[in-house]
Design a protein around this motif. Structure first.
Motif, PDB file in Angstrom:
ATOM      1  N   THR B 123      39.188  35.117  39.721  1.00 39.16           N
ATOM      2  CA  THR B 123      39.377  35.597  41.091  1.00 39.16           C
ATOM      3  C   THR B 123      38.453  34.853  42.054  1.00 39.16           C
ATOM      4  O   THR B 123      37.329  34.490  41.686  1.00 39.16           O
ATOM      5  CB  THR B 123      39.130  37.127  41.176  1.00 39.16           C
ATOM      6  N   PRO B 124      38.917  34.595  43.284  1.00 39.87           N
ATOM      7  CA  PRO B 124      38.004  34.029  44.286  1.00 39.87           C
ATOM      8  C   PRO B 124      37.040  35.128  44.745  1.00 39.87           C
ATOM      9  O   PRO B 124      37.380  36.306  44.664  1.00 39.87           O
ATOM     10  CB  PRO B 124      38.943  33.637  45.426  1.00 39.87           C
ATOM     11  N   PRO B 125      35.849  34.739  45.217  1.00 37.63           N
ATOM     12  CA  PRO B 125      34.933  35.753  45.757  1.00 37.63           C
ATOM     13  C   PRO B 125      35.607  36.512  46.904  1.00 37.63           C
ATOM     14  O   PRO B 125      35.453  37.713  47.024  1.00 37.63           O
ATOM     15  CB  PRO B 125      33.736  34.943  46.246  1.00 37.63           C
ATOM     16  N   TYR B 164      40.330  41.076  31.619  1.00 41.31           N
ATOM     17  CA  TYR B 164      39.045  40.718  32.218  1.00 41.31           C
ATOM     18  C   TYR B 164      39.254  40.037  33.568  1.00 41.31           C
ATOM     19  O   TYR B 164      40.261  39.340  33.747  1.00 41.31           O
ATOM     20  CB  TYR B 164      38.277  39.732  31.326  1.00 41.31           C
ATOM     21  N   ALA B 165      38.295  40.220  34.471  1.00 41.29           N
ATOM     22  CA  ALA B 165      38.292  39.493  35.739  1.00 41.29           C
ATOM     23  C   ALA B 165      36.959  38.772  35.879  1.00 41.29           C
ATOM     24  O   ALA B 165      35.897  39.388  35.740  1.00 41.29           O
ATOM     25  CB  ALA B 165      38.492  40.453  36.904  1.00 41.29           C
ATOM     26  N   VAL B 166      37.027  37.482  36.133  1.00 43.55           N
ATOM     27  CA  VAL B 166      35.822  36.664  36.286  1.00 43.55           C
ATOM     28  C   VAL B 166      35.873  36.062  37.682  1.00 43.55           C
ATOM     29  O   VAL B 166      36.892  35.493  38.085  1.00 43.55           O
ATOM     30  CB  VAL B 166      35.792  35.559  35.211  1.00 43.55           C
ATOM     31  N   VAL B 167      34.771  36.173  38.426  1.00 41.39           N
ATOM     32  CA  VAL B 167      34.748  35.619  39.772  1.00 41.39           C
ATOM     33  C   VAL B 167      34.312  34.154  39.712  1.00 41.39           C
ATOM     34  O   VAL B 167      33.383  33.791  38.986  1.00 41.39           O
ATOM     35  CB  VAL B 167      33.851  36.468  40.703  1.00 41.39           C
ATOM     36  N   ARG B 177      30.928  32.687  31.611  1.00 46.11           N
ATOM     37  CA  ARG B 177      31.454  34.058  31.466  1.00 46.11           C
ATOM     38  C   ARG B 177      32.698  34.057  30.588  1.00 46.11           C
ATOM     39  O   ARG B 177      32.843  34.907  29.701  1.00 46.11           O
ATOM     40  CB  ARG B 177      31.797  34.630  32.849  1.00 46.11           C
ATOM     41  N   ILE B 181      33.317  36.007  26.970  1.00 47.17           N
ATOM     42  CA  ILE B 181      34.429  36.939  26.768  1.00 47.17           C
ATOM     43  C   ILE B 181      35.188  36.564  25.497  1.00 47.17           C
ATOM     44  O   ILE B 181      35.500  37.422  24.668  1.00 47.17           O
ATOM     45  CB  ILE B 181      35.371  36.922  27.996  1.00 47.17           C
TER      46      ILE B 181
END
Lengths: 205, 205
Positions: B123-125, B164-167, B177, B181
Motif C-alpha cells: 500500500t502507498p502511505p 497482510y498489508a505492507v506500506v 517486511r 512475513i
C-alpha cells in the motif's frame, strides 16, 4: 484512538526451553513487554523474584484466583503457575505488545478469553531430545521426568490450537523465528486495515 | 512426501512500487522463486523479455487464455497481464515457494483457486504520494494517471481480501517486511503440524 497492543502467548511442553528462548528474545531490541508469571514452585538457584517469576505461597495464589485477578493459571506437577491480569491489560491499553511465557494449559485459557492473541508453540525437535534436556537440568526426579514426558506428548497434540509452531533446535534460531512471527503479525490486514482505508475518503484525487 | 511450496502473491495498486520492492527482495538471499508475468503492454526502456515480463502480442496472450494456460490474468488500462500456469505448478510441486507480483484483479482470481496462498498487499502511505510517484515515472499521460488513481482507490478497498498489508514508505523496509512475513508463514501450525505430531507415536517414552 491508540491501537491496542498485541498479546503474544509463548508456550510449549515443560522442559522444551521456553525460558531460555524467551531470555534470548529479550536480550536484543524489541517492542514488547514481558509479563512476569506467578508461581508457587520453589525458587531455583539464580532465579530472581519479580524477574523470573513472582514466587508466592499457595494461600496467596489461591486468594488471587478467588478475586479474579489471574488472566490464566494452571496447576502443574503440584504447583500453580499463572499470569496476573492487571499488568497485561494496562500494557495492552497503552498500545504496547505483551509477551507471556506460560504453560500449555494456561495458554488454552488465554485463547478462550483473547482469541486474537498470537499463539506460538515451542516444540522440541523430538521427544528423546526433550528427555535428555529434562535429565540434564538435574532438578527433577525420574518419576517427575516420566510424568513430564507423558504430559509433553499430550501437549504436542494441542499444537493444533496454536497459530505458529517453532522448533527449538538452536536457541538463537528459535528466538529469531519468534521475533519474525511477532513482527509479521503486525502486518496482518485485520490489524491494520483501519489505518489505511481512511486515505480513500480523506483525499480528493 | 515432499511438502508443497508456498504460493506468495504480492500485489497492490498500480504505481505503488511493486516492481521495485520485488527487485529489492530478490537482491538478497531467499528461498523462493520468482514467477515472471506475461503482458501485452509495451516494453519500457531497460526491461528485459523473460526477466521483467514475457512480452507477448494480444493474439498470443488470448490463445493462452483459451488453452487454460494462465493461473490468472487481467486486462488493465488496455493491456493484458497474467501468470502462466505451468511454471508455478512445477515449482510448487518441487517443494519450492513461488513469488508472484501481480495486479489486484489477478490476485483475487488466484485467491479463489489457491486459498492457502499468502496474499500480501503493498500500500502507498497515502494517495498524494502515489500520485507523485505516477507523475514522476513520466510514462503515463494525465488521463492515464487519473484513471490509475481512481483504480487505486477501488483496489485499496480490496485490501480486506488479503492476509497482510505492507506500506511502501521505504523500499528497503518494505522488502524486509515482506521477507519476514514469508518466513513467519512457514511456521504456521497448519503448515507444519504433520512434521511434528508424528513424534508422539514414533517414540516410546
Amino acid at each position: 484512538m491508540r491501537e491496542r497492543g498485541l498479546l503474544i502467548v509463548f508456550s510449549g511442553p515443560s522442559g522444551v526451553g521456553k525460558g531460555t528462548v524467551r531470555a534470548k528474545i529479550f536480550e536484543s531490541d524489541n517492542n514488547f513487554e514481558y509479563s512476569v508469571s506467578m508461581t508457587t514452585r520453589k525458587q531455583r538457584p539464580g532465579e530472581v523474584d519479580g524477574k523470573d517469576y513472582y514466587f508466592r505461597t499457595r494461600d496467596e495464589f489461591e486468594e488471587m484466583i478467588r478475586n479474579g485477578q489471574m488472566l490464566e493459571y494452571a496447576e502443574y506437577v503440584g504447583n500453580y503457575y499463572g499470569t496476573p491480569l492487571t499488568y497485561v491489560n494496562q500494557t495492552l491499553d497503552e498500545g504496547k505488545d505483551v509477551f507471556l511465557e506460560i504453560e500449555v494449559q494456561g495458554a488454552l485459557q488465554v485463547k478462550e478469553k483473547v482469541p486474537d492473541g498470537v499463539f506460538v508453540f515451542l516444540t522440541p525437535p523430538d521427544l528423546e531430545e526433550l528427555r535428555g534436556r529434562l535429565v540434564g537440568r538435574g532438578t527433577d526426579s525420574a518419576e517427575v521426568i516420566a510424568s513430564r514426558l507423558e504430559k509433553a506428548k499430550e501437549e504436542i497434540r494441542l499444537m493444533s490450537e496454536y497459530d505458529y509452531a517453532v522448533v527449538n533446535d538452536e536457541v538463537d534460531l528459535a528466538a529469531k523465528r519468534v521475533k519474525k512471527i511477532i513482527e509479521a503479525e503486525h502486518y496482518r490486514v485485520d490489524r491494520v486495515i483501519e489505518r489505511y482505508v481512511h486515505m480513500i475518503d480523506d483525499v480528493k484525487v
